[in-house]
Design an enzyme around this catalytic site. Sequence first.
Site, PDB file in Angstrom:
ATOM      1  N   ARG A 236       0.854  -1.190   0.000  1.00 15.53           N
ATOM      2  CA  ARG A 236       0.000   0.000   0.000  1.00 15.53           C
ATOM      3  C   ARG A 236       0.889   1.240   0.000  1.00 15.53           C
ATOM      4  O   ARG A 236       1.857   1.321   0.764  1.00 15.53           O
ATOM      5  CB  ARG A 236      -0.904   0.019   1.255  1.00 15.53           C
ATOM      6  CG  ARG A 236      -2.114  -0.915   1.170  1.00 15.53           C
ATOM      7  CD  ARG A 236      -3.127  -0.473   0.117  1.00 15.53           C
ATOM      8  NE  ARG A 236      -4.234  -1.389  -0.043  1.00 15.53           N
ATOM      9  CZ  ARG A 236      -4.307  -2.380  -0.930  1.00 15.53           C
ATOM     10  NH1 ARG A 236      -3.312  -2.600  -1.754  1.00 15.53           N
ATOM     11  NH2 ARG A 236      -5.374  -3.154  -1.016  1.00 15.53           N
ATOM     12  N   ASP A 260       4.402  -0.512  -6.916  1.00 19.71           N
ATOM     13  CA  ASP A 260       3.125  -0.879  -7.546  1.00 19.71           C
ATOM     14  C   ASP A 260       1.996  -0.071  -6.925  1.00 19.71           C
ATOM     15  O   ASP A 260       0.862  -0.143  -7.380  1.00 19.71           O
ATOM     16  CB  ASP A 260       2.866  -2.381  -7.371  1.00 19.71           C
ATOM     17  CG  ASP A 260       1.666  -2.859  -8.185  1.00 19.71           C
ATOM     18  OD1 ASP A 260       1.649  -2.590  -9.410  1.00 19.71           O
ATOM     19  OD2 ASP A 260       0.739  -3.456  -7.603  1.00 19.71           O
ATOM     20  N   GLU A 265      -2.531   7.245  -5.290  1.00 22.77           N
ATOM     21  CA  GLU A 265      -2.882   6.553  -6.542  1.00 22.77           C
ATOM     22  C   GLU A 265      -4.381   6.545  -6.859  1.00 22.77           C
ATOM     23  O   GLU A 265      -4.761   6.374  -8.030  1.00 22.77           O
ATOM     24  CB  GLU A 265      -2.392   5.095  -6.485  1.00 22.77           C
ATOM     25  CG  GLU A 265      -3.164   4.258  -5.473  1.00 22.77           C
ATOM     26  CD  GLU A 265      -2.693   2.811  -5.441  1.00 22.77           C
ATOM     27  OE1 GLU A 265      -1.482   2.589  -5.304  1.00 22.77           O
ATOM     28  OE2 GLU A 265      -3.551   1.923  -5.530  1.00 22.77           O
ATOM     29  N   HIS A 296      -0.618  -0.414  -9.773  1.00 25.70           N
ATOM     30  CA  HIS A 296      -1.341  -1.323  -8.868  1.00 25.70           C
ATOM     31  C   HIS A 296      -1.829  -2.544  -9.663  1.00 25.70           C
ATOM     32  O   HIS A 296      -2.987  -2.968  -9.539  1.00 25.70           O
ATOM     33  CB  HIS A 296      -2.516  -0.623  -8.179  1.00 25.70           C
ATOM     34  CG  HIS A 296      -2.858  -1.245  -6.855  1.00 25.70           C
ATOM     35  ND1 HIS A 296      -3.093  -0.524  -5.722  1.00 25.70           N
ATOM     36  CD2 HIS A 296      -2.985  -2.544  -6.487  1.00 25.70           C
ATOM     37  CE1 HIS A 296      -3.374  -1.332  -4.720  1.00 25.70           C
ATOM     38  NE2 HIS A 296      -3.311  -2.584  -5.159  1.00 25.70           N
TER      39      HIS A 296
HETATM   40  P1  NAD Z   1      -1.558 -10.764   5.323  1.00 30.26           P
HETATM   41  O1  NAD Z   1      -2.534 -10.276   6.328  1.00 30.26           O
HETATM   42  O2  NAD Z   1      -1.587 -12.198   4.919  1.00 30.26           O
HETATM   43  O3  NAD Z   1      -0.068 -10.427   5.833  1.00 30.26           O
HETATM   44  C1  NAD Z   1       0.279  -9.204   6.389  1.00 30.26           C
HETATM   45  C2  NAD Z   1       1.393  -9.450   7.381  1.00 30.26           C
HETATM   46  O4  NAD Z   1       1.837  -8.192   7.878  1.00 30.26           O
HETATM   47  C3  NAD Z   1       0.944 -10.287   8.590  1.00 30.26           C
HETATM   48  O5  NAD Z   1       1.813 -11.389   8.766  1.00 30.26           O
HETATM   49  C4  NAD Z   1       1.022  -9.302   9.738  1.00 30.26           C
HETATM   50  O6  NAD Z   1       1.373  -9.916  10.972  1.00 30.26           O
HETATM   51  C5  NAD Z   1       2.112  -8.368   9.254  1.00 30.26           C
HETATM   52  N1  NAD Z   1       2.126  -7.076   9.928  1.00 30.26           N
HETATM   53  C6  NAD Z   1       1.073  -6.323  10.346  1.00 30.26           C
HETATM   54  N2  NAD Z   1       1.530  -5.186  10.921  1.00 30.26           N
HETATM   55  C7  NAD Z   1       2.883  -5.239  10.847  1.00 30.26           C
HETATM   56  C8  NAD Z   1       3.917  -4.358  11.270  1.00 30.26           C
HETATM   57  N3  NAD Z   1       3.667  -3.197  11.886  1.00 30.26           N
HETATM   58  N4  NAD Z   1       5.202  -4.734  11.051  1.00 30.26           N
HETATM   59  C9  NAD Z   1       5.476  -5.917  10.439  1.00 30.26           C
HETATM   60  N5  NAD Z   1       4.556  -6.782  10.030  1.00 30.26           N
HETATM   61  C10 NAD Z   1       3.267  -6.447  10.231  1.00 30.26           C
HETATM   62  O7  NAD Z   1      -1.732  -9.807   4.068  1.00 30.26           O
HETATM   63  P2  NAD Z   1      -1.298 -10.119   2.561  1.00 30.26           P
HETATM   64  O8  NAD Z   1      -2.424 -10.769   1.863  1.00 30.26           O
HETATM   65  O9  NAD Z   1       0.039 -10.761   2.574  1.00 30.26           O
HETATM   66  O10 NAD Z   1      -1.201  -8.626   1.992  1.00 30.26           O
HETATM   67  C11 NAD Z   1      -0.089  -7.797   2.284  1.00 30.26           C
HETATM   68  C12 NAD Z   1      -0.253  -6.431   1.633  1.00 30.26           C
HETATM   69  O11 NAD Z   1      -0.379  -6.561   0.213  1.00 30.26           O
HETATM   70  C13 NAD Z   1      -1.483  -5.648   2.076  1.00 30.26           C
HETATM   71  O12 NAD Z   1      -1.109  -4.292   2.261  1.00 30.26           O
HETATM   72  C14 NAD Z   1      -2.406  -5.713   0.895  1.00 30.26           C
HETATM   73  O13 NAD Z   1      -3.253  -4.613   0.852  1.00 30.26           O
HETATM   74  C15 NAD Z   1      -1.401  -5.697  -0.252  1.00 30.26           C
HETATM   75  N6  NAD Z   1      -1.930  -6.185  -1.531  1.00 30.26           N
HETATM   76  C16 NAD Z   1      -1.517  -5.574  -2.676  1.00 30.26           C
HETATM   77  C17 NAD Z   1      -2.010  -6.014  -3.913  1.00 30.26           C
HETATM   78  C18 NAD Z   1      -1.562  -5.379  -5.215  1.00 30.26           C
HETATM   79  O14 NAD Z   1      -2.171  -5.636  -6.272  1.00 30.26           O
HETATM   80  N7  NAD Z   1      -0.520  -4.585  -5.230  1.00 30.26           N
HETATM   81  C19 NAD Z   1      -2.927  -7.064  -3.955  1.00 30.26           C
HETATM   82  C20 NAD Z   1      -3.305  -7.685  -2.763  1.00 30.26           C
HETATM   83  C21 NAD Z   1      -2.797  -7.234  -1.543  1.00 30.26           C
END
Ligand code: NAD
Length: 331
Positions: A236, A260, A265, A296
């Site tokens: 994000r 990305d 955005e 994205h």
């Molecule tokens: P997830 O919930 O499976 O994993 C997130 C991880 O971050 C968890 O293990 C959590 O414990 C950890 N976390 C939370 N706060 C933290 C902190 N302060 N310090 C360190 N670690 C911390 O989520 P995911 O499905 O792996 O998604 C991760 C990111 O990817 C999200 O921001 C999501 O919005 C983004 N995303 C982007 C796209 C894209 O197209 N670019 C698509 C899907 C998801």
Amino acid sequence: MRIAMFNPSESERAIVKGIAAKQGIEVKLVDDILTPESVVEAKDCDGISILQTVMLDQEEVYRTLHDYGIKSIGLRSVGTNTIDFDLAKKYDLIITHVPVYSPRAIAEMAVTQAMYLVRKIGLFHEHMDKDYDFSYPTALISDEIYNKTIGLIGVGNIGSAVAQIFSALGAKVIAYDVIYNPANEPFLTYADFDTVIKEADVISLHTPLLPSTKNMISTKQFEEMKNTAYLINVARGGLIDTDALIKALQEEQIAGAGLDTLADEATYFGKKVRVQDIPEDYKILRAMPNVIITPHSAYFTETAVKNMVKISLEDTVRIAEGKKPLFAANK
Ligand code: NAD
């Protein structure tokens, strides 16, 4: 069983027929997003699936769906921030979403951007395009990924897939997460946040955007990073302080960035815009040969789009059949 699918994207339209046939359902495509005007399209349907781009906060929509006997609103996305959960509760509507549709899609984009930067492809292009210079200046020599330390912040679904890929490529992977997950151990070594920032050659962010993670990468972190480090953000935009990033790149505190997502955005990614609507920070970053930006689009793979539609429709059908959904967002 008939499901109204609102606001189908071009890529969803191309695959939805096949998915519906496999599930034995009929899908009615409705061009509009769900609004007080378009909700009537759900009248003869057993459920609805939406891809909402603006806040759905008109009580009339929730009441009308309830009056039509519809039991749920199925979001074809992870985010549920466009839903008014109080109204959903008032009108007995279960909200479903698709929390995981293809972590590999996002992970592979992070790896792709990292490889692009490590091999200095943008810098080569600049030489080739501006000066017709196809030589091999020492400044453009790269290293190989298996000699690199990859630092991940957040190793949930996506971060752990990134760890697996880099580990398979022979890189050393270190990671910081607020939750320890032993299943990640074969692919990475856990470290604290500061160690990841200071020691990694490639830092890749994979946390959600929360008040506690907003601008987690700012001036202090850029000062601590190696000046040969690359920063990747496919999570994000708000995780990075964009002004501090631009300054760090201009002052060569880091070697480059793969993005990305950008904090601002929402006004231009995912659509065609006028040149005057493109913000200055994007223009500055896009002009840098050591920055790679994608709009994205990390999620935009056939597998991911197919899974989003398939999982959303499956849950909508489950609810219409009186079964428990797999991915309810309002428990
Ligand atoms: P997830 O919930 O499976 O994993 C997130 C991880 O971050 C968890 O293990 C959590 O414990 C950890 N976390 C939370 N706060 C933290 C902190 N302060 N310090 C360190 N670690 C911390 O989520 P995911 O499905 O792996 O998604 C991760 C990111 O990817 C999200 O921001 C999501 O919005 C983004 N995303 C982007 C796209 C894209 O197209 N670019 C698509 C899907 C998801």
